[in-house]
Design an enzyme around this catalytic site. Structure first.
Site, PDB file in Angstrom:
ATOM      1  N   ASP A 199      11.849  23.480  44.854  1.00  0.00           N
ATOM      2  CA  ASP A 199      13.120  23.756  45.545  1.00  0.00           C
ATOM      3  C   ASP A 199      13.582  22.511  46.291  1.00  0.00           C
ATOM      4  O   ASP A 199      13.837  22.551  47.497  1.00  0.00           O
ATOM      5  CB  ASP A 199      12.953  24.930  46.505  1.00  0.00           C
ATOM      6  CG  ASP A 199      14.294  25.508  46.957  1.00  0.00           C
ATOM      7  OD1 ASP A 199      15.314  25.214  46.313  1.00  0.00           O
ATOM      8  OD2 ASP A 199      14.325  26.242  47.961  1.00  0.00           O
ATOM      9  N   ILE A 232      18.899  26.557  65.139  1.00  0.00           N
ATOM     10  CA  ILE A 232      19.119  25.221  64.576  1.00  0.00           C
ATOM     11  C   ILE A 232      19.272  25.256  63.057  1.00  0.00           C
ATOM     12  O   ILE A 232      19.531  24.216  62.441  1.00  0.00           O
ATOM     13  CB  ILE A 232      17.974  24.262  64.957  1.00  0.00           C
ATOM     14  CG1 ILE A 232      16.637  24.817  64.464  1.00  0.00           C
ATOM     15  CG2 ILE A 232      17.958  24.022  66.456  1.00  0.00           C
ATOM     16  CD1 ILE A 232      15.463  23.885  64.768  1.00  0.00           C
ATOM     17  N   GLY A 233      19.131  26.413  62.470  1.00  0.00           N
ATOM     18  CA  GLY A 233      19.297  26.502  61.021  1.00  0.00           C
ATOM     19  C   GLY A 233      19.075  27.919  60.531  1.00  0.00           C
ATOM     20  O   GLY A 233      18.387  28.715  61.165  1.00  0.00           O
ATOM     21  N   LYS A 234      19.680  28.208  59.388  1.00  0.00           N
ATOM     22  CA  LYS A 234      19.518  29.514  58.750  1.00  0.00           C
ATOM     23  C   LYS A 234      19.284  29.305  57.267  1.00  0.00           C
ATOM     24  O   LYS A 234      19.925  28.474  56.640  1.00  0.00           O
ATOM     25  CB  LYS A 234      20.762  30.394  58.965  1.00  0.00           C
ATOM     26  CG  LYS A 234      20.938  30.870  60.399  1.00  0.00           C
ATOM     27  CD  LYS A 234      22.116  31.829  60.513  1.00  0.00           C
ATOM     28  CE  LYS A 234      22.258  32.341  61.939  1.00  0.00           C
ATOM     29  NZ  LYS A 234      23.389  33.297  62.077  1.00  0.00           N
ATOM     30  N   LYS A 247      10.440  29.429  62.734  1.00  0.00           N
ATOM     31  CA  LYS A 247      11.137  30.096  61.635  1.00  0.00           C
ATOM     32  C   LYS A 247      10.757  31.570  61.632  1.00  0.00           C
ATOM     33  O   LYS A 247       9.592  31.924  61.458  1.00  0.00           O
ATOM     34  CB  LYS A 247      10.770  29.456  60.289  1.00  0.00           C
ATOM     35  CG  LYS A 247      11.493  30.081  59.110  1.00  0.00           C
ATOM     36  CD  LYS A 247      11.120  29.388  57.809  1.00  0.00           C
ATOM     37  CE  LYS A 247      11.856  30.000  56.628  1.00  0.00           C
ATOM     38  NZ  LYS A 247      11.505  29.330  55.356  1.00  0.00           N
ATOM     39  N   GLY A 258      15.150  33.497  56.398  1.00  0.00           N
ATOM     40  CA  GLY A 258      14.947  33.581  57.836  1.00  0.00           C
ATOM     41  C   GLY A 258      15.823  32.634  58.619  1.00  0.00           C
ATOM     42  O   GLY A 258      16.625  31.878  58.068  1.00  0.00           O
ATOM     43  N   THR A 259      15.653  32.688  59.936  1.00  0.00           N
ATOM     44  CA  THR A 259      16.406  31.865  60.878  1.00  0.00           C
ATOM     45  C   THR A 259      15.445  30.957  61.622  1.00  0.00           C
ATOM     46  O   THR A 259      14.340  31.368  61.981  1.00  0.00           O
ATOM     47  CB  THR A 259      17.174  32.748  61.876  1.00  0.00           C
ATOM     48  OG1 THR A 259      17.970  33.694  61.153  1.00  0.00           O
ATOM     49  CG2 THR A 259      18.066  31.912  62.767  1.00  0.00           C
ATOM     50  N   GLY A 263      17.739  31.418  53.401  1.00  0.00           N
ATOM     51  CA  GLY A 263      17.836  32.664  52.677  1.00  0.00           C
ATOM     52  C   GLY A 263      16.857  33.715  53.135  1.00  0.00           C
ATOM     53  O   GLY A 263      17.107  34.909  52.993  1.00  0.00           O
TER      54      GLY A 263
END
EC number: 2.7.11.1
Length: 692
Positions: A206, A87-89, A109, A93-94, A91
């Site tokens: 961030d 569902i997302g990537k 994650k 991890g995935t 910098g």
């Protein structure tokens, strides 16, 4: 006769004993040998497969009790980490979608590449986010630590991230104005909770659309605390306020002024160079007193060299370099030049001079300085000094070679009101032919000296970079923004190499190429690059296609570009200001379009400032909204973003004030917004010694 004993039996017994002893010795030696081999092999395997991470303390990782998952449970929940569940990537991890046995969804994650940086982010998530409970923050449910595997388990957010909804390729955005305004308010409340609701305060560091997740009701929650820090009292702190911007180091407060219009005793030389580098056509004040050019090298007699010189009339060499067609500026009789002290004030900033922009290059400055330091007995430098002394009045006047060779009409148009200056003009015309003959030889000697100096500096810098590499191998890295924390030695090496390559430096912004090929490119490039290149004001065609640069660099506050290693609350405020513009406009902060007519809109922050100056900020609103938005709220958000994007941290509002403004309980401060480029901040020790 009695029979004799058989002599073969003792010999046989002796041979058997000897053989048995030999077998035991050999076998024990082999056992010991293989045991040593096994021990060495096991040690080598353990060292080879050892995780290069920081020791992990589960007990001290989080003040709250988080659920500890096993690797098998996560593997089953994510269907062996199938790609369909991604569902997302990010910098580090995935993120996978997982399903428990009772049908509940959660996000997993997985840290892909274990290193010091990723391990530090993993522990930050556990220590900081694991101890925070708020409806405006993503909830951390648990974690998994097995061998080299690191997993973080969060609550599942069905509407994914704000970035995917704003920049989806389908073009169907389900974010109307009410939802966008609600997201802005939710993020502001989340920052208010972290800055004022936590003790000690938490600084996220961030803030960007990919770290803003949306639940089923499109309520925003902040995630990804890998770069966050806890502000601790009693530690080392920094004051990145605008003392250097105003040139006031004594602690007195002075009103902020635009860079393009400096006032007396308020703008230093480095700041003037930044203003000149931000625009080719811009002309800052050339007054030597304003720009603190105490290091201007005037050739003097042996009796007055190194002392204070006060002349009635002194020709200004700088004005010939900046604008040769104008009259010469004359220093006031009260002006005092101290070459000894002035030479130290140049620092590293005088290397920023750009060739081909009507300004002095670095080599010209060196030639001028050396011309004032080398004795007149040297024939190679005799023509550079040009000391003209009138015994009648005792006035020393220095003429300028480049002003004479490049533009003779500039001298003809100059007004000479004194006899001394007329005499100087006659001397110039008499020695003109002699200077032109020796010009090639003089410049050749200068170039040889210049190459020797560059070669010596490169050799010294190579030694420094070798020491820095050893330190980095020993894991002497800061866990914050890695590209902001290059060591001083590494900076100097890259800065020297970057002058020939035109590369990007976070400390000094973009450096132009100094070779012949770069001069050709300068003629075609009318756009200027200033100190805003490394902050939210970033604009570059080369960087426009870099996803990582768009993702983080454009949201970084200007003070972090000056080498600041400590996060502050006002840094989050700056990132929040960029986020507001992204939400309102529905576009990235850096987006270069195909049409050259729209290049002025490529930089979202700069474009917003231009619209604010023209009084048409609503042009920034996303075209997908058409007329279905509240113009008062949109204008309020844009003006609030401009207040958050001010270059001086102390001029930005606190997050509590931001929340009150969005709620309509408070008006935006009447402080004039500064639309000038943001110079890099410097780090100054704080008296409070606070460390964040």
């Amino acid at each position: 006769m009695p029979s004799r004993p058989n002599p073969t039996r003792p010999k046989l017994f002796h041979n058997r004993t000897k053989t048995l002893f030999l077998i035991l010795t050999i076998s024990s030696s082999l056992v010991i040998f293989f045991a040593i081999l096994y021990f060495i092999y096991h040690l080598w395997i353990s060292l080879l497969n050892r995780s290069r991470t920081i020791p992990f303390d589960v007990a001290a990782a989080s003040p709250l009790k988080l659920q500890l998952f096993t690797y098998k449970e996560l593997k089953l929940a994510t269907n062996d980490f199938d790609e369909s569940n991604v569902i997302g990537k990010g910098g580090s991890g995935t993120v996978f979608r997982g399903i428990t046995r009772d049908g509940k969804l959660f996000a997993v994650k997985r840290l892909d590449n274990l290193s010091i940086q990723t391990e530090t982010e993993f522990q930050n998530e556990l220590q900081i986010l694991g101890g925070l409970k708020s409806s405006f923050l993503v909830t951390l449910l648990g974690y998994c630590v097995e061998k080299n595997h690191r997993f973080l388990i969060y609550e599942y957010m069905p509407n994914k991230s704000l970035q995917e909804l704003l920049f989806n390729e389908d073009g169907d955005s389900c974010l109307n104005w009410e939802r966008r305004f609600g997201i802005i308010l939710d993020v502001a409340k989340a920052l208010e909770f972290m800055h004022f609701g936590c003790d000690p305060p938490v600084i996220h560091g961030d803030i960007k659309p990919s770290n803003v997740l949306l639940d089923s009701e499109f309520r925003a929650k902040i995630s990804d605390f890998g770069l966050s820090r806890v502000k601790v009292e009693g530690g080392y702190g920094v004051d990145l306020f605008s003392q250097e911007l105003s040139g006031n180091f004594g602690g007195e407060s002075t009103p902020q002024t635009a860079i393009g219009t400096p006032t007396h005793h308020e703008v230093d030389f480095a700041l003037a160079l930044q203003a000149s580098s931000s625009s080719k056509n811009s002309r800052t004040s050339r007054n030597i007193k304003e720009m603190s050019l105490n290091s201007m090298s005037l050739a003097m007699d042996g009796e007055t060299k190194g002392k204070e010189v006060s002349n009635d009339v002194v020709l200004s060499c700088e004005d010939h370099e900046f604008d040769q067609g104008k009259e010469m500026n004359l220093l006031s009789p009260n002006s005092v030049l101290d070459l000894g002290k002035g030479s130290k004030q140049w620092g590293r900033d005088w290397w920023w001079k750009q060739e081909g922009s009507g300004e002095l290059c670095s080599k010209d400055y060196v030639r001028e300085w050396i011309g004032s330091q080398i004795d007149t007995a040297n024939p190679d430098w005799d023509d550079d000094k040009k000391v003209i002394t009138t015994p009648e009045l005792g006035v020393s006047t220095r003429t300028i070679d480049k002003a004479e060779h490049r533009d003779e009409s500039g001298l003809n148009e100059s007004r000479f009101d004194t006899l001394e200056e007329k005499f100087a003009k006659e001397e110039i015309s008499e020695r003109k032919n002699k200077r032109s003959k020796n010009k090639k030889k003089k410049h050749r000697n200068m170039e040889e000296w210049w190459k020797e100096e560059e070669h010596q500096e490169e050799m010294n810098n190579k030694k420094k970079i070798g020491v820095l590499r050893i330190k980095f191998k020993n894991h002497l890295k800061f866990p914050h923004f890695r590209y902001c924390f290059r060591q001083k030695g590494e900076n100097s090496v890259h800065d020297r190499e970057g002058e020939a390559a035109g590369e990007f430096s976070f400390r000094r912004g973009w450096r132009r190429k100094s070779n012949s090929s770069s001069k050709k490119k300068k003629k075609n490039n009318n756009g200027s690059m200033g100190s805003e290149m490394w902050s939210g004001d970033l604009f570059s065609r080369e960087l426009s296609s870099t996803t990582s640069m768009r993702g983080t660099l454009c949201y970084i506050a200007p003070e972090y570009g000056g080498g600041c290693c400590y996060l502050m609350e006002k840094g989050d405020i700056y990132s929040f200001g960029v986020l507001i513009l992204v939400i309102v406009s529905g576009r990235r902060p850096l987006h270069v379009l195909a049409s050259p007519m729209k290049l002025e809109k490529a930089n979202l922050v700069s474009w917003c400032r231009q619209l604010a100056q023209s009084g048409n900020v609503l042009e920034l609103v996303d075209e997908k909204l058409k007329d279905g938005y509240n113009k008062e709220e949109a204008g309020l958000c844009i003006n609030l973003a401009l207040a958050c994007l001010q270059k001086a941290p102390e001029l930005r509002p606190d997050v509590s004030e931001v929340v009150r403004i969005l709620r309509g309980e408070m008006d935006i401060s009447s402080t004039a917004f500064e639309f000038s480029p943001s110079p890099p901040g410097k780090v100054y020790g704080s008296r409070s010694k606070r460390r964040s």
